[in-house]
Enzyme design. Structure first.
Site, PDB file in Angstrom:
ATOM      1  N   GLY A 104      43.088  47.024  42.936  1.00 31.87           N
ATOM      2  CA  GLY A 104      44.181  46.988  41.327  1.00 31.87           C
ATOM      3  C   GLY A 104      43.399  47.569  40.671  1.00 31.87           C
ATOM      4  CB  ILE A 112      44.709  41.821  36.312  1.00 32.46           C
ATOM      5  CG1 ILE A 112      45.982  41.191  36.279  1.00 32.46           C
ATOM      6  CG2 ILE A 112      43.769  40.863  37.307  1.00 32.46           C
ATOM      7  CD1 ILE A 112      46.830  40.362  36.729  1.00 32.46           C
ATOM      8  CG  HIS A 166      52.159  31.996  39.942  1.00 28.70           C
ATOM      9  ND1 HIS A 166      52.016  30.729  38.782  1.00 28.70           N
ATOM     10  CD2 HIS A 166      51.780  33.464  39.590  1.00 28.70           C
ATOM     11  CE1 HIS A 166      51.193  32.145  37.859  1.00 28.70           C
ATOM     12  NE2 HIS A 166      51.551  32.850  37.968  1.00 28.70           N
TER      13      HIS A 166
END
Length: 320
Positions: free
Chosen positions: A10, A14, A176
């Site tokens: 990816g 990020i 989370h």
């Protein structure tokens, strides 16, 4: 000695930030992977060209074929769709589960010995599915959440008390998401627990609860401000801290979404708990004692994660 190899699966915001941070720390050579051809190559080239200025030696390459991650020591997974305003992390489940299936197959084929850190949301369900799809050992597949949630808690506390973030330790358990459990009793400023600071009159119990709620909403606050995506600097820094502890066998005590097999009364699920990360991956899950109130909040969080895992099984029955 050959350099370590870090595969970033990816190459969005990020992924690019991870590549830059890993380069600055010279953790190893870096492969950026993305199905959108051109983006990983372009980001890799851009970051590599900062090397002569910033003084790091790391080879960066980009690819859109999983063969490029072959033999990676660490894989950090950010592939998938990010949140938009008004979305919860759970809204991403269906799309990102399919992505985890492809990523799991790629890692299984080309990097079966890697330490895998998952960042894709909804985190606890995605890391659980990724471990099953990849077939990698459970101690070598982990989710990044607790380091980030604790960092947010630490920052808000440091700002409240006007002290260095380095002197604040904070503890966040559970999934989370909206049910995460920031633990005041195990969080300290200069070694003094927050519960004692309330007694000392440094802040009120109500103010502490506001800070805890802001921590829970930390990601959504940023999504609301950015409007076009979600946080990336702090999530990337958090995953790098975990990767570095593994690569250098630092044995850091870090909160992470780890596979539980009986600890905290939870079986075959990934939930945020304190862990020790070293060359063996998750070398230990630390079980702390919870009071009734904390236990109830933790079990509520576990229930939310279990619901997401059930939803995953409904979409992909092979996960059973």
């Amino acid at each position: 000695m050959a350099r370590k190899k870090i595969a970033l699966i990816g190459s969005g915001m990020i992924g690019g930030t991870l590549a830059h941070l890993a380069s600055l720390k010279e953790l190893g050579d870096i492969v950026l992977f993305d199905i959108a051809d051109g983006i990983p190559q372009g980001k890799g080239l851009d970051i590599a060209q900062s090397g002569p200025v910033e003084g790091f030696n790391a080879k960066l390459s980009g690819a859109s074929d999983y063969a490029a991650i072959e033999g990676a020591d660490v894989c950090i997974v950010t592939a998938g769709v990010a949140r938009k305003p008004g979305m919860s992390r759970d809204d991403l489940l269906g799309i990102n589960l399919k992505v985890m299936e492809q990523v799991g197959a790629g890692i299984k084929k080309y990097a079966p010995n890697a330490f895998v850190i998952c960042i894709t949301n909804p985190l606890d369900a995605m890391v659980w599915a990724l471990q099953k799809f990849s077939g990698l050992p459970k101690n070598k597949v982990v989710g990044m959440a607790g380091v980030l949630d604790s960092a947010r808690f630490r920052l808000f506390l440091a700002e409240e008390f006007n002290v260095s973030v380095q002197d604040v330790t904070a503890f966040v358990l559970g999934g989370h998401g909206d049910t995460m459990v920031p633990l005041a009793r195990y969080s300290t400023v200069g070694g003094v627990p927050l519960t004692d600071l309330v007694k000392m009159g440094w802040l009120t119990a109500e103010r502490l609860e506001q800070i805890i709620q802001r921590t829970r909403d930390g990601g959504a606050e940023i999504v609301g401000l950015l409007k076009t995506g979600s946080a990336y600097y702090a999530p990337a820094a958090s995953a790098i801290e975990m990767a570095e502890s593994y690569l250098k066998d630092k044995k850091r005590v870090l909160p992470a979404a780890a596979h539980l097999s009986g600890q905290y009364g939870v079986d075959d699920m990934y939930v945020g708990v304190p862990t020790i990360i070293g060359a063996g991956g998750i070398e230990r899950v630390i079980e702390i004692e919870l009071n009734k109130e904390e236990e109830a909040a933790f079990q509520k969080s576990v229930g939310a994660v279990a619901g997401l895992c059930e939803a995953c099984i409904n979409i992909a029955p092979s996960l059973k």
